[in-house]
Design an enzyme around this catalytic site. Structure first.
Site, PDB file in Angstrom:
ATOM      1  N   THR A  12       0.824  -1.219   0.000  1.00 55.96           N
ATOM      2  CA  THR A  12       0.000   0.000   0.000  1.00 55.96           C
ATOM      3  C   THR A  12       0.851   1.259   0.000  1.00 55.96           C
ATOM      4  O   THR A  12       0.504   2.264  -0.624  1.00 55.96           O
ATOM      5  CB  THR A  12      -0.938  -0.006   1.229  1.00 55.96           C
ATOM      6  OG1 THR A  12      -1.853  -1.085   1.079  1.00 55.96           O
ATOM      7  CG2 THR A  12      -1.716   1.280   1.348  1.00 55.96           C
ATOM      8  N   THR A  87       1.675  -4.639   4.193  1.00 53.37           N
ATOM      9  CA  THR A  87       1.524  -5.084   5.588  1.00 53.37           C
ATOM     10  C   THR A  87       0.978  -6.506   5.704  1.00 53.37           C
ATOM     11  O   THR A  87       1.207  -7.177   6.702  1.00 53.37           O
ATOM     12  CB  THR A  87       0.586  -4.136   6.365  1.00 53.37           C
ATOM     13  OG1 THR A  87      -0.678  -4.106   5.707  1.00 53.37           O
ATOM     14  CG2 THR A  87       1.171  -2.745   6.461  1.00 53.37           C
ATOM     15  N   ASP A  88       0.261  -6.971   4.642  1.00 52.69           N
ATOM     16  CA  ASP A  88      -0.438  -8.260   4.781  1.00 52.69           C
ATOM     17  C   ASP A  88       0.496  -9.424   5.083  1.00 52.69           C
ATOM     18  O   ASP A  88       0.175 -10.278   5.898  1.00 52.69           O
ATOM     19  CB  ASP A  88      -1.257  -8.566   3.507  1.00 52.69           C
ATOM     20  CG  ASP A  88      -2.474  -7.651   3.389  1.00 52.69           C
ATOM     21  OD1 ASP A  88      -2.872  -7.067   4.415  1.00 52.69           O
ATOM     22  OD2 ASP A  88      -3.012  -7.529   2.272  1.00 52.69           O
TER      23      ASP A  88
HETATM   24  N1  ASP Z   1      -2.637  -5.450   0.471  1.00 53.47           N
HETATM   25  C1  ASP Z   1      -1.567  -4.589   0.935  1.00 53.47           C
HETATM   26  C2  ASP Z   1      -0.278  -5.395   0.901  1.00 53.47           C
HETATM   27  O1  ASP Z   1      -0.033  -6.155   1.790  1.00 53.47           O
HETATM   28  C3  ASP Z   1      -1.867  -4.093   2.291  1.00 53.47           C
HETATM   29  C4  ASP Z   1      -0.867  -3.112   2.835  1.00 53.47           C
HETATM   30  O2  ASP Z   1       0.204  -2.873   2.330  1.00 53.47           O
HETATM   31  O3  ASP Z   1      -1.193  -2.506   3.884  1.00 53.47           O
HETATM   32  O4  ASP Z   1       0.443  -5.295  -0.045  1.00 53.47           O
END
Ligand code: ASP
Length: 340
Positions: A12, A87-88
């Protein structure tokens, strides 16, 4: 001035906000970072490596190997590394990298954000500036820097989908907290063994194995377990209840399945659906039965650490033609501060 390599993998933080959500847009990314945070160059002399550009749901073990290879190649040129990451699966990558480097003596910091850097009210700027600063410190760990906290990577787990405070280490204190000043909690840091002080760290990449994770729930129809082709699986991780409890009565009993796993000599681990504290298979009779079947306890490890550690051990030991017993022994040791 300290030198930091900033490695882009996506997430993200690097995405573009649209009216209906966020998208990965490689063409606009590199502009964003430097135009928006020129002050980064006051903290460190930064080079950028655009290694990957993915939502982290699309990152897999071969990407962890690519990251390890890049860090190994550039290790002597930089004082620290910052990895921009979604973050995932950040906690999986952080755990994997920790196992892949023995004797790390520099910071390898993963960060990302809940809101893209391209948005004005985003957590990206703060997370990135903090991470670059931590990468100039002497923290000898793979860590996650997020929302003013620095966590051991292989103890971290994503706790929140929408809150800026997205990560925590339920079973380990933070390594540093960032406020007016940075409060480094050195007593919580790993100590690099003197064995590595002259020759530097040992990079040992490789993650393999077909891991199956099963989550127990009330009413789980255990006849579904009969259709699992255990011969195709290298290790099974069962997400049980509390301290490692599972149903033992009637049609819901997991005991026949554990019997089958034992007969197949399958590495079987019990972890907990609860985040805090440690699995203790000696506590209840179900756990004691599991121990009799040779089932391993994940102790107080996160699921992310358990999965990546198992993949790493399987890769290392199968490459040397070693047995499941050695994998099981390694799994129960504390290798990089991932379990108490
Ligand atoms: N879907 C995103 C990822 O993990 C979520 C994020 O970055 O917060 O790439």
């Amino acid at each position: 001035m300290k030198r930091v390599l900033l490695i882009q993998t996506g997430g993200t933080i690097a995405m573009q906000a649209q009216l209906d959500g966020v998208i990965l847009d490689p063409d606009r990314w590199s502009d964003q970072l430097y135009k928006q945070i020129p002050s980064l160059s006051v903290i460190a002399d930064i080079d950028v490596e655009p290694l990957l550009f993915e939502d982290s749901s699309d990152l897999h073990p071969h990407h962890w190997d690519s990251l390890l290879k890049l860090i190994e190649q550039r290790y002597s040129q930089y004082d620290g590394f910052v990895i921009l990451h979604g973050t995932d699966t950040m906690a999986y990558t952080a755990s994997a990298l920790s196992f892949g480097i023995d004797g790390l003596d520099k910071p390898v910091i993963l960060t990302g954000s809940q809101v893209p850097l391209s948005r004005i009210r985003s957590d990206a700027q703060r997370n990135l500036i903090n991470s670059v600063e931590i990468a100039t410190s002497d923290l000898p760990e793979v860590a996650i820097c997020f929302n003013d906290h620095v966590y051991r990577g292989n103890r971290a787990t994503k706790m929140s989908i929408g809150d800026f405070d997205a990560f925590a280490t339920p079973n380990y204190p933070s390594l540093a907290d960032i406020g007016l000043d940075i409060d480094f909690h050195k007593k919580n840091w790993l100590v690099t063994s003197p064995e590595f002080s002259t020759k530097g760290p040992r990079f040992c990449s490789g993650f393999s194995g077909n891991i199956l994770i099963l989550t127990i729930h009330p009413g789980f129809q255990t006849n579904q377990l009969e259709s699992i082709a255990l011969e195709n699986i290298d290790a099974l991780i069962i997400r049980a209840y509390g301290s490692g409890n599972f149903p033992v009565k009637g049609e819901y009993s997991w005991i026949p399945f554990l019997h089958r796993c034992k007969d197949m000599d399958l590495i079987t681990v019990i972890t907990s659906q609860a985040n805090h504290d440690a699995v203790n298979l000696k506590n209840y009779s179900a756990g004691r039965t599991a121990l009799d079947f040779g089932v391993l306890s994940s102790g107080d490890m996160t699921l992310e650490a358990s999965v990546t550690k198992m993949m790493w051990l399987i890769s290392a030991h199968h490459a040397n033609d070693e047995s499941n017993l050695q994998i099981a022994q390694g799994f129960q040791e504390n290798l990089r501060g991932e379990r108490s």
